[in-house]
Design a protein around this motif. Sequence first.
Motif, mmCIF file in Angstrom:
data_model
loop_
_atom_site.group_PDB
_atom_site.id
_atom_site.type_symbol
_atom_site.label_atom_id
_atom_site.label_comp_id
_atom_site.label_asym_id
_atom_site.label_seq_id
_atom_site.Cartn_x
_atom_site.Cartn_y
_atom_site.Cartn_z
ATOM 1 N N GLU A 12 0.885 -0.952 0.016
ATOM 2 C CA GLU A 12 0.095 -0.088 0.024
ATOM 3 C C GLU A 12 1.042 1.324 0.021
ATOM 4 O O GLU A 12 1.931 1.354 0.853
ATOM 5 N N THR A 59 4.541 6.844 2.113
ATOM 6 C CA THR A 59 4.449 5.404 3.039
ATOM 7 C C THR A 59 4.244 4.368 2.286
ATOM 8 O O THR A 59 3.326 4.225 1.499
ATOM 9 N N THR A 98 3.466 0.192 2.923
ATOM 10 C CA THR A 98 3.140 -0.849 3.855
ATOM 11 C C THR A 98 3.100 -1.969 3.058
ATOM 12 O O THR A 98 2.421 -1.920 2.248
ATOM 13 N N ASN A 148 2.134 -6.149 3.600
ATOM 14 C CA ASN A 148 1.600 -7.123 4.390
ATOM 15 C C ASN A 148 1.614 -8.327 3.524
ATOM 16 O O ASN A 148 1.205 -8.367 2.666
#
Length: 136
Positions: A119, A130, A132, A134
């Motif tokens: 993301e 940013t 991210t 996962n």
Amino acid sequence: MSSLADLPAAASVLIEAAGQEPIILFEGSMGAGKTTLIKEICSQLGVQENVNSPTFALVNEYEAADGNLIYHFDFYRINEEREALDIGALEYFESGRLCLIEWPSMIPNLLPEHYLLVELQPAADGEVRTMTINQV
């Protein structure tokens, strides 16, 4: 990532995080840097071809330095999941080859059981982003 200078390091981290996971999903608003990050990933994997978003073709195929194929999808412009099925998306996803998928939220019912979700979120200043990661 605070600037484009951080892009190679971010791509390297992502490649390492992916490990043996062939499916990587990229979510983020328009202009968040999805295609730019994919270009750097492909560069680090030795792709010599021009890497660009397959917005209208839906999928581009690249060859990495080791001879493995990389599939780059952009589902932003599809109206229904059937369009992804029509290009053979499931066969690509099941190929074991690296699949880099922009706008996976457009095909929620077609996504494989396991994947890496990246993301990207641009900051208010438009520069700092940013990232991210996962594992799903």
